[in-house]
Motif scaffolding. Structure first.
Motif, PDB file in Angstrom:
ATOM      1  N   LEU A  56     -44.008  78.932 -85.446  1.00 35.24           N
ATOM      2  CA  LEU A  56     -42.762  78.963 -84.686  1.00 35.24           C
ATOM      3  C   LEU A  56     -42.803  80.051 -83.626  1.00 35.24           C
ATOM      4  N   TYR A  57     -43.374  81.179 -83.971  1.00 34.81           N
ATOM      5  CA  TYR A  57     -43.507  82.263 -82.995  1.00 34.81           C
ATOM      6  C   TYR A  57     -44.467  81.868 -81.869  1.00 34.81           C
ATOM      7  N   GLU A  58     -45.552  81.210 -82.216  1.00 30.77           N
ATOM      8  CA  GLU A  58     -46.502  80.780 -81.197  1.00 30.77           C
ATOM      9  C   GLU A  58     -45.887  79.756 -80.247  1.00 30.77           C
ATOM     10  N   ALA A  59     -45.087  78.836 -80.806  1.00 30.91           N
ATOM     11  CA  ALA A  59     -44.429  77.846 -79.946  1.00 30.91           C
ATOM     12  C   ALA A  59     -43.438  78.507 -78.997  1.00 30.91           C
ATOM     13  N   ALA A  60     -42.679  79.486 -79.502  1.00 29.15           N
ATOM     14  CA  ALA A  60     -41.728  80.181 -78.640  1.00 29.15           C
ATOM     15  C   ALA A  60     -42.446  80.994 -77.571  1.00 29.15           C
ATOM     16  N   THR A  61     -43.600  81.565 -77.918  1.00 32.27           N
ATOM     17  CA  THR A  61     -44.363  82.328 -76.937  1.00 32.27           C
ATOM     18  C   THR A  61     -44.900  81.430 -75.827  1.00 32.27           C
ATOM     19  N   ILE A  62     -45.359  80.256 -76.197  1.00 26.40           N
ATOM     20  CA  ILE A  62     -45.849  79.303 -75.196  1.00 26.40           C
ATOM     21  C   ILE A  62     -44.737  78.902 -74.234  1.00 26.40           C
ATOM     22  N   ASP A  63     -43.507  78.795 -74.757  1.00 22.75           N
ATOM     23  CA  ASP A  63     -42.369  78.442 -73.912  1.00 22.75           C
ATOM     24  C   ASP A  63     -41.873  79.610 -73.070  1.00 22.75           C
ATOM     25  N   GLY A  64     -42.486  80.787 -73.215  1.00 24.43           N
ATOM     26  CA  GLY A  64     -42.131  81.930 -72.384  1.00 24.43           C
ATOM     27  C   GLY A  64     -41.121  82.877 -72.988  1.00 24.43           C
ATOM     28  N   ALA A  65     -40.821  82.745 -74.283  1.00 25.40           N
ATOM     29  CA  ALA A  65     -39.839  83.626 -74.925  1.00 25.40           C
ATOM     30  C   ALA A  65     -40.476  84.971 -75.252  1.00 25.40           C
ATOM     31  N   SER A  66     -39.757  86.045 -74.968  1.00 25.34           N
ATOM     32  CA  SER A  66     -40.232  87.376 -75.319  1.00 25.34           C
ATOM     33  C   SER A  66     -39.936  87.643 -76.795  1.00 25.34           C
TER      34      SER A  66
END
Length: 316
Positions: free
Chosen positions: A190-200
């Motif tokens: 879930l963290y990796e997916a959010a990082t790919i979407d540009g979330a800090s």
């Protein structure tokens, strides 16, 4: 239509099949369940009887309480104790102070606990094991009362509201519960997916982690709130101004020192009733008043409390 009827027939047969596969209780299981029920009833009686006794005394007259004629039902019902408590400015100021310490201290403690527990739950955080070991070390060894007092004094927090919320802001046990919940509930994918979407990291924590962590937030918030609400030793050490005293200090004066408060209303009532009788009935009313907020709040967070504690305990 045929498919619908077949589906209906299969649905209708489900209770029968589930009934056939139900596990029957053995004699040992029945004896065990009976023993558990008996223990629960005994625990309920042990907890409920003192509460009922305190409530009954708080609604009884001062003479009946002093004479020991009250058991589980009010004798000569009276609201004088509650009128005295709510009319006394010292008690009401202490009640307000307790709310300030409980609400403000809980917000500070929950914020700091999440700020520590979440980074420690990430496997990519460098040095997390060392930091966690240092936190656990503080559970076994502490600096002691005098060094803690000197630190609070050097920080200029003596006789201020900060002395009630800052020194005890972080509980290691709460950090462990929150860290375990984050590590077992928030997957790395879930963290990796959010990082790919540009979330800090802060955006991920605010938008994803916190909404998914309501059970553990309710657990640690309730723990901190109860601790802050019942805390009186810190106030006894760090506070000198009676205007900053929480309700527990006033309750302590009535219970331990067996004194009535110094408000004008109490003094007027003491002219009509004996001081000892007033203290006896007033202490029961103060116990009910001080316990009421926790009893009101707990049912709203009980479901989250049970879920959060079980997750932190089983998946540690």
């Amino acid at each position: 239509m045929t498919i619908t009827m077949q589906g209906f027939r299969r649905t209708a047969k489900q209770p029968e099949s589930s009934h056939r596969t139900a596990i029957e209780e053995t004699r040992t299981d029945k004896i065990f369940l009976v023993g558990v029920r008996i223990m629960l009833w005994v625990a309920l009686i042990v907890v409920a009887v003192p509460l009922i006794y305190i409530v009954a005394n708080s609604f009884s007259s001062a003479s009946a309480v002093s004479a020991g004629r009250v058991l589980l039902w009010p004798v000569e019902p009276s609201l004088k104790a509650y009128k005295t408590a709510f009319a006394d400015p010292a008690i009401m100021q202490g009640y307000l102070n307790s709310f300030i310490y409980a609400i403000g201290g809980t917000l500070i403690s929950v914020t700091l606990t999440i700020a520590i527990a979440y980074p420690l739950s990430r496997r990519t955080f460098f040095g997390r094991n060392v930091i966690m070991s240092l936190l656990v070390f503080t559970m076994l060894f502490s600096g002691g009362l005098i060094p803690t007092y000197l630190v609070v004094q050097d920080l200029g927090m003596l006789n201020t509201r900060w002395a009630m919320v800052i020194p005890s802001a972080i509980g290691v046990w709460q950090v462990i519960i929150a860290r375990t919940f984050f590590r077992s509930t928030i997957p790395d994918e879930l963290y990796e997916a959010a990082t790919i979407d540009g979330a800090s990291d802060l955006r991920f924590l605010w938008s994803i982690v916190l909404p998914l962590s309501k059970p553990v937030i309710a657990v640690i918030a309730l723990m901190y709130a109860i601790f802050q609400w019942n805390s009186y030793f810190d106030a006894l050490i760090y506070l000198k101004d009676p205007g900053l005293y929480p309700l527990q200090i006033i309750l302590r004066n009535v219970l331990i020192l067996n004194q009535a408060t110094s408000g004008s209303t109490t003094q007027n009532l003491a002219q009509q009733l004996d001081q000892q009788q007033l203290a006896n009935v007033l202490k029961y009313a103060l116990i009910v008043i001080s316990s009421l907020p926790v009893l009101v709040i707990y049912p709203f967070v009980a479901r989250h409390f049970t879920k959060g504690v079980m997750v932190g305990a089983v998946k540690g």
